[in-house]
Design an enzyme around this catalytic site. Structure first.
Site, PDB file in Angstrom:
ATOM      1  N   ASP A   9       0.762  -1.024  -0.034  1.00  0.00           N
ATOM      2  CA  ASP A   9       0.161   0.035  -0.070  1.00  0.00           C
ATOM      3  C   ASP A   9       1.013   1.233   0.127  1.00  0.00           C
ATOM      4  OD1 ASP A   9      -3.096   0.593   1.186  1.00  0.00           O
ATOM      5  OD2 ASP A   9      -1.620   2.241   1.212  1.00  0.00           O
ATOM      6  N   ASP A 104      -4.080   2.433  -4.841  1.00  0.00           N
ATOM      7  CA  ASP A 104      -2.734   2.428  -4.330  1.00  0.00           C
ATOM      8  C   ASP A 104      -2.489   1.012  -3.645  1.00  0.00           C
ATOM      9  OD1 ASP A 104      -3.985   2.816  -1.856  1.00  0.00           O
ATOM     10  OD2 ASP A 104      -2.527   4.279  -1.157  1.00  0.00           O
ATOM     11  N   GLU A 105      -3.255   0.084  -3.697  1.00  0.00           N
ATOM     12  CA  GLU A 105      -3.134  -1.021  -2.759  1.00  0.00           C
ATOM     13  C   GLU A 105      -3.245  -2.382  -3.464  1.00  0.00           C
ATOM     14  OE1 GLU A 105      -6.317  -0.717  -0.390  1.00  0.00           O
ATOM     15  OE2 GLU A 105      -5.936  -2.657   1.000  1.00  0.00           O
TER      16      GLU A 105
HETATM   17  P1  TTP Z   1      -5.670   5.149   1.497  1.00  0.00           P
HETATM   18  O1  TTP Z   1      -4.167   3.969   1.025  1.00  0.00           O
HETATM   19  O2  TTP Z   1      -6.152   4.500   2.553  1.00  0.00           O
HETATM   20  O3  TTP Z   1      -4.573   6.323   2.100  1.00  0.00           O
HETATM   21  P2  TTP Z   1      -3.369   7.157   1.731  1.00  0.00           P
HETATM   22  O4  TTP Z   1      -2.584   6.226   0.772  1.00  0.00           O
HETATM   23  O5  TTP Z   1      -3.657   8.510   1.548  1.00  0.00           O
HETATM   24  O6  TTP Z   1      -2.506   6.921   3.269  1.00  0.00           O
HETATM   25  P3  TTP Z   1      -1.735   5.815   3.787  1.00  0.00           P
HETATM   26  O7  TTP Z   1      -0.504   5.918   3.843  1.00  0.00           O
HETATM   27  O8  TTP Z   1      -2.266   5.413   5.417  1.00  0.00           O
HETATM   28  O9  TTP Z   1      -2.183   4.472   3.101  1.00  0.00           O
HETATM   29  O10 TTP Z   1      -6.097   5.411   0.168  1.00  0.00           O
HETATM   30  C1  TTP Z   1      -5.485   5.564  -0.896  1.00  0.00           C
HETATM   31  C2  TTP Z   1      -5.957   7.052  -1.795  1.00  0.00           C
HETATM   32  O11 TTP Z   1      -7.154   6.708  -1.971  1.00  0.00           O
HETATM   33  C3  TTP Z   1      -5.820   8.170  -0.829  1.00  0.00           C
HETATM   34  O12 TTP Z   1      -4.533   8.674  -1.099  1.00  0.00           O
HETATM   35  C4  TTP Z   1      -6.901   9.139  -1.280  1.00  0.00           C
HETATM   36  C5  TTP Z   1      -7.770   8.209  -1.923  1.00  0.00           C
HETATM   37  N1  TTP Z   1      -8.859   8.033  -0.721  1.00  0.00           N
HETATM   38  C6  TTP Z   1     -10.124   8.878  -0.777  1.00  0.00           C
HETATM   39  O13 TTP Z   1     -10.307   9.449  -2.015  1.00  0.00           O
HETATM   40  N2  TTP Z   1     -10.974   8.710   0.165  1.00  0.00           N
HETATM   41  C7  TTP Z   1     -10.695   8.092   1.231  1.00  0.00           C
HETATM   42  O14 TTP Z   1     -11.726   8.091   2.151  1.00  0.00           O
HETATM   43  C8  TTP Z   1      -9.758   7.295   1.298  1.00  0.00           C
HETATM   44  C9  TTP Z   1      -9.640   6.335   2.764  1.00  0.00           C
HETATM   45  C10 TTP Z   1      -9.033   7.293   0.363  1.00  0.00           C
HETATM   46 MG    MG Z   2      -2.026   4.288   0.804  1.00  0.00          MG
END
Ligand code: TTP
Ligand code: MG
Length: 394
Positions: A9, A104-105
């Protein structure tokens, strides 16, 4: 055989993409989601912003109150989509057993790959390094014998983390963690479990299965299994797309037939180009229209012979459009075109039909030029009308 699963991720994904583009934003509280005075929520917050309590899903106005010094960025989805495609392409280089979960995962099944990389841990180090070198982004990786434990491990290791849970240690790894770390436990489940005196995953795993089932029904059994570190779900590569479509909303509702047809031609060419890229042909063409009052219709036509030619997609779309326009006089807000019922090309048939063959060759040549110089490098007469207007579509 024990499986080895990786969960990868990207850290603060949207924010990190913005920071790559504008390094001045690094090391600062940044929020992607929109301007603080607008409605809307935080999509991604930098770790510096999270220190102020900001998180995804929080209203922007609250985020601004907690951290007024943060930089708020509107964000641009196409940019994130393109970074995501490059991220997934890197992962596919490491293992074909890839399951993208979101932009992103992803999960990778890496069972047996230690013979190539020395160890799975080393493989994860190599993946992280390539993502850093090529995308300038940070990824966190969890390694375990099943998906749920790999996911918990990667989350726990953030940011820029790498955590491997040895086979056999799943339960002891999960045990001290708060129940909220377990995927699937939302606010409501947390409240009920807290009410039962359960705060850690260890406590949850000690509950009788029957009690969990009586509270949560079928998902009670999943909770029980996850809490024990048991998860038999496979890493499932995405099935091939069943349809391809493009649509666009006009800046101003329109009745202009030339504009509608030019837009249809442009969108149809994008669909055709993707169809050929996938080496597919389609049997069904669908037109979508949304009228000024937001009523939306779709009309489809089944082709006698599967095709991937821009001209065929367009001609069919125009026929459907003409019929729709003769029945409804409202202005149009959105137009879209799609293809479905996809098949591998039946070459034999196309060889018999010389006009189909010529169209095929023409489209191949156009695709080659576009690949080299960009989609708008070559345009059919009809779409030139669109030069004046925004060519973005989704
Ligand atoms: P995530 O992987 O949940 O968050 P992140 O990458 O910003 O942070 P982390 O380091 O904790 O992984 O989500 C990936 C992307 O998806 C995030 O950058 C933006 C988008 N997203 C939204 O648009 N709305 C949301 O509610 C979430 C959780 C994510
Ligand atoms: Mg992320």
């Amino acid at each position: 055989m024990t499986r080895q699963i990786m969960h990868i991720d990207l850290d603060a994904f949207f924010v990190s993409v913005e920071q790559v583009e504008n390094p001045e934003l690094k090391g600062k509280p940044i929020v992607v989601g929109g301007r603080p005075d607008r409605r809307g929520v935080v999509a991604s917050a930098s770790y510096e912003a999270r220190a102020f309590g900001l998180h995804a899903g929080m209203p922007l106005t609250t985020a601004c109150r907690l951290c007024p010094q943060a930089t708020f960025i509107e964000g641009s989805f196409p940019k994130y989509r393109s970074a995501s495609q490059r991220f997934m392409a890197i992962l596919t280089d490491f293992s074909p057993y890839l399951e993208p979960v979101s932009l992103d995962e992803a999960y990778l099944d890496v069972t047996g790959f230690e013979s190539i990389y020395g160890s799975i841990y080393q493989m994860a180090v190599a993946i992280k390094q390539r993502i850093k070198d090529e995308l300038r982004l940070c990824a966190s990786v969890g390694i375990a014998s099943c998906k749920v434990v790999a996911k918990v491990a990667s989350e726990l290791s953030k940011p820029d983390g790498l955590l491997e849970v040895a086979t056999g240690k799943e339960r002891s790894f999960l045990s001290p963690l708060p129940i909220t770390k377990l995927p699937g436990i939302g606010k409501k489940t947390e409240r009920i479990l807290n009410g039962l005196g359960i705060h850690t995953i260890g406590k949850l795993s000690a509950m009788p299965l029957s009690t969990l089932k009586s509270h949560f029904g079928a998902s009670g059994e999943i909770l029980w299994r996850y809490a024990h570190g048991i998860d038999h779900r496979k890493v499932e590569p995405p099935s091939a797309a069943k349809s391809i479509s493009r649509e666009t909303t006009f800046g101003k509702d329109t009745r202009d037939h030339s504009l509608l047809k030019a837009t249809l031609r442009y969108l149809g060419e994008r669909v055709g180009s993707q169809l050929r890229q996938q080496g597919k042909q389609a049997r069904c063409v669908t037109l979508k229209l949304r009228y000024a009052d937001f009523t939306t219709i779709t009309r489809c036509h089944t082709l006698r012979q599967a095709s991937n030619a821009d001209q065929t997609i367009f001609d069919t779309g125009v026929e459907l459009l003409n019929k729709a326009l003769s029945q409804e006089k409202q202005a149009i807000r959105l137009i879209g075109i799609g293809v479905s019922n996809l098949t591998e090309p039946g070459r034999q048939l196309a060889m018999l039909d010389s006009s189909a063959q010529r169209l095929g060759q023409l489209n191949k040549a156009i695709d080659r030029i576009r690949k080299k110089y960009g989609f708008t490098a070559i345009q059919t007469g009809r779409t030139l009308l669109l030069k004046e207007i925004n060519l973005s579509s989704s």
